[in-house]
Design an enzyme around this catalytic site. Structure first.
Site, PDB file in Angstrom:
ATOM      1  N   GLN A 188      22.311   5.993  16.158  1.00  0.00           N
ATOM      2  CA  GLN A 188      21.870   6.315  17.050  1.00  0.00           C
ATOM      3  C   GLN A 188      22.480   7.171  18.139  1.00  0.00           C
ATOM      4  O   GLN A 188      23.524   6.770  18.624  1.00  0.00           O
ATOM      5  CB  GLN A 188      21.307   4.875  17.919  1.00  0.00           C
ATOM      6  CG  GLN A 188      20.746   4.891  19.199  1.00  0.00           C
ATOM      7  CD  GLN A 188      20.738   3.562  19.967  1.00  0.00           C
ATOM      8  OE1 GLN A 188      21.527   2.933  20.074  1.00  0.00           O
ATOM      9  NE2 GLN A 188      19.529   3.482  20.667  1.00  0.00           N
ATOM     10  N   GLY A 189      22.012   8.302  18.349  1.00  0.00           N
ATOM     11  CA  GLY A 189      22.666   9.335  19.306  1.00  0.00           C
ATOM     12  C   GLY A 189      21.890   9.357  20.572  1.00  0.00           C
ATOM     13  O   GLY A 189      21.134  10.342  20.941  1.00  0.00           O
ATOM     14  N   TYR A 190      21.924   8.421  21.371  1.00  0.00           N
ATOM     15  CA  TYR A 190      21.423   8.409  22.989  1.00  0.00           C
ATOM     16  C   TYR A 190      22.611   8.685  23.887  1.00  0.00           C
ATOM     17  O   TYR A 190      22.356   9.522  24.444  1.00  0.00           O
ATOM     18  CB  TYR A 190      20.796   6.947  23.075  1.00  0.00           C
ATOM     19  CG  TYR A 190      19.619   6.627  22.714  1.00  0.00           C
ATOM     20  CD1 TYR A 190      18.843   7.046  21.573  1.00  0.00           C
ATOM     21  CD2 TYR A 190      18.970   5.713  23.351  1.00  0.00           C
ATOM     22  CE1 TYR A 190      17.766   6.989  21.230  1.00  0.00           C
ATOM     23  CE2 TYR A 190      17.470   5.424  23.102  1.00  0.00           C
ATOM     24  CZ  TYR A 190      16.958   5.978  21.947  1.00  0.00           C
ATOM     25  OH  TYR A 190      15.498   5.673  21.594  1.00  0.00           O
ATOM     26  N   SER A 191      23.514   7.747  23.933  1.00  0.00           N
ATOM     27  CA  SER A 191      24.509   8.005  25.054  1.00  0.00           C
ATOM     28  C   SER A 191      25.387   9.203  24.957  1.00  0.00           C
ATOM     29  O   SER A 191      25.681   9.705  23.965  1.00  0.00           O
ATOM     30  CB  SER A 191      25.538   6.658  24.918  1.00  0.00           C
ATOM     31  OG  SER A 191      24.607   5.637  25.124  1.00  0.00           O
ATOM     32  N   SER A 195      27.513   4.139  17.361  1.00  0.00           N
ATOM     33  CA  SER A 195      27.890   3.120  16.400  1.00  0.00           C
ATOM     34  C   SER A 195      27.462   3.588  14.906  1.00  0.00           C
ATOM     35  O   SER A 195      26.657   4.149  14.550  1.00  0.00           O
ATOM     36  CB  SER A 195      26.998   1.838  16.523  1.00  0.00           C
ATOM     37  OG  SER A 195      27.314   1.160  17.774  1.00  0.00           O
ATOM     38  N   GLU A 208      15.529  -2.483  20.132  1.00  0.00           N
ATOM     39  CA  GLU A 208      16.980  -2.518  19.941  1.00  0.00           C
ATOM     40  C   GLU A 208      17.224  -3.826  21.100  1.00  0.00           C
ATOM     41  O   GLU A 208      18.199  -4.494  20.649  1.00  0.00           O
ATOM     42  CB  GLU A 208      17.596  -1.544  20.592  1.00  0.00           C
ATOM     43  CG  GLU A 208      19.143  -1.455  20.417  1.00  0.00           C
ATOM     44  CD  GLU A 208      19.740  -0.191  21.105  1.00  0.00           C
ATOM     45  OE1 GLU A 208      19.205   0.938  21.565  1.00  0.00           O
ATOM     46  OE2 GLU A 208      20.889  -0.056  20.892  1.00  0.00           O
ATOM     47  N   GLU A 251      23.019  -5.285  34.025  1.00  0.00           N
ATOM     48  CA  GLU A 251      22.743  -4.722  35.358  1.00  0.00           C
ATOM     49  C   GLU A 251      21.595  -4.047  35.312  1.00  0.00           C
ATOM     50  O   GLU A 251      20.449  -4.089  36.186  1.00  0.00           O
ATOM     51  CB  GLU A 251      23.736  -4.193  36.078  1.00  0.00           C
ATOM     52  CG  GLU A 251      24.915  -5.094  36.574  1.00  0.00           C
ATOM     53  CD  GLU A 251      25.939  -5.455  35.153  1.00  0.00           C
ATOM     54  OE1 GLU A 251      25.835  -4.902  34.207  1.00  0.00           O
ATOM     55  OE2 GLU A 251      26.648  -6.269  35.304  1.00  0.00           O
TER      56      GLU A 251
HETATM   57  C1  LIG Z   1      29.409  -1.959  21.239  1.00  0.00           C
HETATM   58  C2  LIG Z   1      28.833  -0.917  21.938  1.00  0.00           C
HETATM   59  C3  LIG Z   1      28.036  -0.157  20.666  1.00  0.00           C
HETATM   60  C4  LIG Z   1      27.235   0.968  21.385  1.00  0.00           C
HETATM   61  N1  LIG Z   1      26.476   1.642  20.445  1.00  0.00           N
HETATM   62  C5  LIG Z   1      25.736   2.691  20.846  1.00  0.00           C
HETATM   63  C6  LIG Z   1      24.907   3.718  19.727  1.00  0.00           C
HETATM   64  O1  LIG Z   1      25.211   3.188  18.663  1.00  0.00           O
HETATM   65  N2  LIG Z   1      24.608   4.657  20.181  1.00  0.00           N
HETATM   66  C7  LIG Z   1      24.394   4.976  21.589  1.00  0.00           C
HETATM   67  O2  LIG Z   1      23.827   6.062  21.927  1.00  0.00           O
HETATM   68  N3  LIG Z   1      24.981   4.381  22.479  1.00  0.00           N
HETATM   69  C8  LIG Z   1      25.629   3.039  22.105  1.00  0.00           C
HETATM   70  N4  LIG Z   1      26.436   2.473  23.056  1.00  0.00           N
HETATM   71  C9  LIG Z   1      26.258   2.851  24.564  1.00  0.00           C
HETATM   72  C10 LIG Z   1      25.711   1.924  25.371  1.00  0.00           C
HETATM   73  O3  LIG Z   1      24.322   2.160  25.451  1.00  0.00           O
HETATM   74  C11 LIG Z   1      26.104   2.361  26.892  1.00  0.00           C
HETATM   75  O4  LIG Z   1      27.479   1.770  26.850  1.00  0.00           O
HETATM   76  C12 LIG Z   1      25.375   1.757  27.872  1.00  0.00           C
HETATM   77  O5  LIG Z   1      24.248   2.143  28.077  1.00  0.00           O
HETATM   78  C13 LIG Z   1      26.154   1.872  29.171  1.00  0.00           C
HETATM   79  O6  LIG Z   1      26.403   3.184  29.573  1.00  0.00           O
HETATM   80  P1  LIG Z   1      27.909   3.400  29.907  1.00  0.00           P
HETATM   81  O7  LIG Z   1      28.962   2.830  28.935  1.00  0.00           O
HETATM   82  O8  LIG Z   1      28.051   4.783  30.244  1.00  0.00           O
HETATM   83  O9  LIG Z   1      28.302   2.649  31.423  1.00  0.00           O
HETATM   84  P2  LIG Z   1      27.720   2.825  32.884  1.00  0.00           P
HETATM   85  O10 LIG Z   1      26.337   3.484  33.093  1.00  0.00           O
HETATM   86  O11 LIG Z   1      28.752   4.035  33.416  1.00  0.00           O
HETATM   87  O12 LIG Z   1      28.044   1.633  33.743  1.00  0.00           O
HETATM   88  C14 LIG Z   1      29.295   1.223  34.133  1.00  0.00           C
HETATM   89  C15 LIG Z   1      28.843  -0.340  34.964  1.00  0.00           C
HETATM   90  O13 LIG Z   1      28.051   0.186  36.013  1.00  0.00           O
HETATM   91  C16 LIG Z   1      26.799  -0.647  35.888  1.00  0.00           C
HETATM   92  N5  LIG Z   1      25.746   0.109  36.547  1.00  0.00           N
HETATM   93  C17 LIG Z   1      25.272   1.425  36.103  1.00  0.00           C
HETATM   94  N6  LIG Z   1      24.344   1.953  36.779  1.00  0.00           N
HETATM   95  C18 LIG Z   1      23.825   0.826  37.391  1.00  0.00           C
HETATM   96  C19 LIG Z   1      22.464   0.741  38.460  1.00  0.00           C
HETATM   97  N7  LIG Z   1      22.130   1.349  38.483  1.00  0.00           N
HETATM   98  N8  LIG Z   1      22.676  -0.572  39.038  1.00  0.00           N
HETATM   99  C20 LIG Z   1      23.563  -1.416  38.727  1.00  0.00           C
HETATM  100  N9  LIG Z   1      24.687  -1.309  37.739  1.00  0.00           N
HETATM  101  C21 LIG Z   1      24.996  -0.097  37.314  1.00  0.00           C
HETATM  102  C22 LIG Z   1      26.798  -1.099  34.432  1.00  0.00           C
HETATM  103  O14 LIG Z   1      25.796  -1.985  34.435  1.00  0.00           O
HETATM  104  C23 LIG Z   1      27.988  -1.146  34.001  1.00  0.00           C
HETATM  105  O15 LIG Z   1      28.373  -2.557  34.468  1.00  0.00           O
HETATM  106  C24 LIG Z   1      27.125   1.310  22.540  1.00  0.00           C
HETATM  107  C25 LIG Z   1      27.956   0.496  23.449  1.00  0.00           C
HETATM  108  C26 LIG Z   1      28.884  -0.409  23.290  1.00  0.00           C
HETATM  109  C27 LIG Z   1      29.499  -1.134  24.117  1.00  0.00           C
END
Ligand SMILES: Cc1cc2nc3c(=O)[nH]c(=O)nc-3n(C[C@H](O)[C@H](O)[C@H](O)COP(=O)(O)OP(=O)(O)OC[C@H]3O[C@@H](n4cnc5c(N)ncnc54)[C@H](O)[C@@H]3O)c2cc1C
Ligand SMILES: Cc1cc2nc3c(=O)[nH]c(=O)nc-3n(C[C@H](O)[C@H](O)[C@H](O)COP(=O)(O)OP(=O)(O)OC[C@H]3O[C@@H](n4cnc5c(N)ncnc54)[C@H](O)[C@@H]3O)c2cc1C
Lengths: 379, 392
Positions: free
Chosen positions: B131-134, B166, B249, B378
């Site tokens: 999954q290429g989202y983030s 992942s 998901e 959150e």
């Molecule tokens: C084990 C694991 C597997 C993953 N696998 C994939 C994958 O296969 N493909 C993929 O695309 N992504 C994947 N991800 C990525 C995942 O979707 C992101 O980590 C997630 O969406 C959070 O983004 P970030 O890490 O940039 O955190 P950030 O968005 O930077 O968040 C940091 C903190 O700020 C808080 N925050 C941010 N915005 C707000 C808001 N508006 N209000 C309140 N709090 C807020 C968050 O809740 C968090 O606690 C994976 C992540 C993990 C941990």
């Protein structure tokens, strides 16, 4: 497996109950009963309406004038009543009294069911003897005398005790104070010699009483069920009662929550609605999520009771535990998020907190039921 | 006998005959999971056989239509199949982002050609997806993604970087969100595209997690050619599909809150570790906390079930997936904290072959990601507050 949704008939009953409580027993009615220290503790005209709708006989068999509609149906009524804090004999008579007689009554005792269904006969379950619910701790004694028994002891937290036509009393006919066997249930006329019923006042303004039994003589026909074997039907009855109290807690918590969310959308501070503060939004979202869990658990507990499922006891206890926990959360947060307003008697939100606590304690609080769930699950 | 009873009997008989003995016990670790894909190394011949037999019946994707290789089962039949598998402790034949995520999206939004091309290999476990989202700058604010797809007539050229992907290093294909139009509101210029990880310009670099393992990667996209017929749904309209996929998901991740059939419950494990005294867990405070957890877990499982029943009766509350994800993942994290507490220091042994709690420290750390991946807790709270409660 049965779907976790209401049938059309159950939904219709819920809607009817909602209409009735909303129109005939709004929160203002409870407030008035409380302020006036109303001697009955409920409004007879409202009770008549509820009876006309058939609510008192929801659990009563058709042969005794009821509709035998089941716990899911009655649970919807309890939940809706919880929303408006409606005071009525519905729980003590329509749930506890009706089910005690259905579970353990003989044919002639079951005649009382007709009076429950038509609203003319009120009952009260007198089991607790200490502040905390411990149904097996029975010090009240029933000693054989002639054909019958003589009862001595005292009971507390007896819902509707002072308005009841019949008291359902647990007493010990053998065994030690905490033994499971040796408990017998009796039907006692509150007017009998030696019975004293004293109404006690609680924060919710509802009906509770202390009952004292001083050499009260009853006949053999006063025994409900089998001598010494009362704890089995009593436990089933408490499962049923706990599930219905969980439904009431769900109703009052949902209402307190809805009112809090509405308040957040109308109260302005710092030039904006307080609903725009994320610190408050997350607390509201958490409460909503918790309420959804309670909804599922309460519904499932009722379905299990109706189906005679072997998991029913565990599910009823789990529902009462969770509903109690969430009611505490939601009513506390409700007052907090209303700020100074929440602390006033004039605002209704505090009434929900004051109703929640006694209902949480009644038939066992979170701790009691969590312990029971653990026990039933073998740990 | 009802049709469902007949189905149960037949299913039971079929499983009895076809599920290899070694596939009838709970998995011991992540290493026992079958992910399929071009380069997958089966742990055993039984594991390969089990996948093949289940895929032949379409039971790796039991509720997908048979025309794309699925099982075509009704919800009730699907439930029966899971119950019968649980009865003999049958392992899931296949774990798959294809089945959990991109498959449902293709089924709902994809062209007939895309369905024919991609769904059968997913069912058979032949193609493994990632999954290429983030992106580094687009996590919670996913719609802020920057990977750029330039229109070159019959194809796009994609440039950008994905992160936290992942199993990107093990996957055969990627479904990715890319920006096809940078000049409109951020949600309106996004497309969902599919490409082979062997396409020139795709490269991955594993990232080590706090658990010490490296299941996810940075993924670099340099002049990657993506055919136009590999866009799911319409160009620029990918955001709706992306969100639909996220609900799947989230249900899947939230589902970690439930105890899989055949797995020991938290209470049972705690009894193993701590022991009973007068029929009660020997540590009364731990017992209280586990009872409280058990009650919440009943609530979660029933709510997940009620959500499905409601959806089926057309009474669904929108966004329940946000609530289930929130509740399920927080529950799973608590479960592992309580497990660590129950085993005590023995449970934290990081290495060694006969650790009393096995890989518990690694599993415990992995659960911390549950409330981050697929949208953080959150973010779920924000969704509930905004979309359900109307707070703003
Ligand atoms: C084990 C694991 C597997 C993953 N696998 C994939 C994958 O296969 N493909 C993929 O695309 N992504 C994947 N991800 C990525 C995942 O979707 C992101 O980590 C997630 O969406 C959070 O983004 P970030 O890490 O940039 O955190 P950030 O968005 O930077 O968040 C940091 C903190 O700020 C808080 N925050 C941010 N915005 C707000 C808001 N508006 N209000 C309140 N709090 C807020 C968050 O809740 C968090 O606690 C994976 C992540 C993990 C941990
Ligand atoms: C028992 C009692 C005694 C008092 N005695 C006195 C007294 O002697 N003299 C006097 O002057 N006052 C007194 N007060 C008033 C007290 O100081 C206010 O009630 C208090 O400051 C809160 O203001 P409020 O009631 O308007 O609530 P609001 O400001 O309307 O708050 C409502 C809710 O919104 C939350 N909220 C508000 N703003 C934010 C924000 N920016 N971010 C997050 N959440 C927010 C609050 O925390 C609260 O939960 C008394 C109050 C009480 C309850």
């Amino acid at each position: 497996m049965q779907k976790l949704v209401l049938t059309e008939e159950q939904q219709m009953l819920k809607d009817a109950a909602q209409g009735l409580f909303g129109e005939q027993a709004p929160v203002s009615q409870l407030r008035k009963l409380r302020d006036e220290k109303d001697p009955l503790g409920y409004v007879p005209e409202f009770w008549n309406h509820a009876v006309e709708l058939g609510l008192a006989g929801t659990l009563v068999p058709e042969s005794h004038g009821g509709s035998e509609f089941g716990h899911v149906g009655m649970g919807q009524v309890m939940e809706e009543g919880g929303r408006t804090l409606a005071a009525s004999p519905l729980f003590a008579s329509g749930v506890l009294g009706a089910c005690a007689l259905i579970l353990a009554g003989n044919d002639s005792q079951k005649e009382i069911l007709n009076g429950i269904a038509d609203g003319s006969h009120l009952t009260a379950l007198a089991i607790d003897e200490t502040g905390r619910h411990q149904p097996l701790r029975v010090a009240t004694k029933a000693e054989a005398q002639g054909d019958g028994f003589v009862l001595n002891g005292s009971k507390t937290f007896v819902v509707d005790g002072h308005i009841a036509n019949t008291l359902i009393v647990s007493a010990r006919t053998s065994g030690g104070e905490r033994d499971e066997s040796g408990i017998t249930l009796f039907l006692v006329d509150p007017k009998a010699e030696g019975v004293t019923v004293e109404r006690t006042i609680f924060p919710d303004g509802r009906n509770y009483a202390k009952v004292t039994l001083d050499n009260v003589a009853v006949g053999a026909d006063a025994v409900l069920g089998e001598k010494d074997q009362g704890s089995a039907p009593l436990q089933k009855l408490l499962d049923i009662g706990s599930a219905h109290l969980a439904a009431e807690l769900l109703g009052l918590s949902s209402e307190a929550f809805d009112r809090t969310v509405a308040y957040m959308k109308e109260r302005k501070q710092f030039g904006v609605y307080i609903s725009s503060f994320q610190a408050l939004q997350h607390r509201a979202a958490h409460m909503w999520s918790e309420l959804e869990q309670v909804k599922s658990m309460v519904l499932k507990a009722f379905m299990a009771l109706d189906a005679g499922d072997e998991q029913a006891s565990m599910l009823a206890s789990a529902a009462k535990a969770k509903a109690s926990q969430v009611a505490e959360l939601v009513t506390n947060e409700g007052v907090q998020l209303h700020g100074g307003m929440g602390m006033t008697d004039e605002y209704d939100i505090g009434l929900f907190m004051k109703r929640a606590r006694p209902v949480q304690l009644l038939l066992g609080d979170f701790r009691y039921h969590a312990d029971r769930v653990a026990g039933l699950k073998g740990f | 006998m009802t049709d469902l009873d007949t189905f149960r009997q037949e299913t039971r008989a079929w499983l009895e005959e076809n599920c290899p003995q070694s596939m009838r016990s709970p998995m011991k670790s992540d290493k026992d999971v079958c992910w399929g894909g071009r380069n997958f190394k089966f742990q055993s011949e039984d594991q390969r056989l089990w996948l093949e037999r289940m895929a032949d019946k379409g039971w790796t994707a039991p509720d997908w239509p048979t025309e794309y290789g699925g099982g075509g089962l009704s919800r009730e039949q699907h439930k029966v199949l899971l119950e019968e598998m649980a009865r003999i402790q049958a392992r899931p034949p296949l774990n798959s982002f294809g089945i959990w995520m991109i498959g449902p999206a293709i089924l709902k939004f994809g062209s007939e050609a895309l369905k024919q091309q991609h769904l059968p290999p997913i069912v058979r476990g032949e193609i493994r997806w990632c999954q290429g989202y983030s992106e580094p700058g687009a996590g919670s604010d996913l719609a802020g993604l920057q990977a750029r797809a330039e229109d070159k007539g019959d194809h796009f050229i994609v440039n950008g970087q994905k992160i936290w992907t992942s199993y990107a290093d093990k996957a055969d294909w990627m479904f990715a969100l890319v920006r096809t139009n940078p000049d409109v509101k951020k949600q309106e210029g996004i497309s969902l595209v599919l490409f082979d990880m062997e396409t020139p310009g795709v490269s991955t670099r594993p990232i080590k997690l706090i658990s010490g393992e490296s299941p996810f990667c940075e993924t670099f996209l340099d002049d990657v050619r993506v055919e136009k017929d590999q866009v799911v749904g319409e160009v620029d309209k990918g955001w709706t599909i992306a969100k639909y996929l996220l609900t799947h998901e989230r249900s899947m991740i939230g589902n970690m809150g439930s105890t899989a059939a055949g797995q020991k419950t938290l209470a049972e494990l705690a009894v193993d570790a701590v022991g009973l005294e007068d029929g009660k867990l020997a540590d009364p405070m731990l017992r209280t906390e586990i009872a409280s957890w058990a009650i919440d877990s009943i609530g979660y499982e029933l709510t997940a079930e009620r959500a499905k029943d409601q959806a089926k009766s057309g009474q669904g509350v929108g966004n329940v997936s946000a609530m289930l994800k929130l509740a399920g993942t927080e529950l799973n994290k608590r479960r592992y904290e309580l497990l660590v507490a129950a085993y005590g220091s023995e449970g934290l042994l990081w290495e060694g072959d006969d650790r009393p709690a096995g890989a518990l420290p690694q599993e415990w750390l992995r659960t911390k990601g549950n409330s981050i991946e697929g949208g953080t807790s959150e973010v779920q709270l924000n969704i509930i507050a905004k979309n359900i409660l109307g707070l703003g």
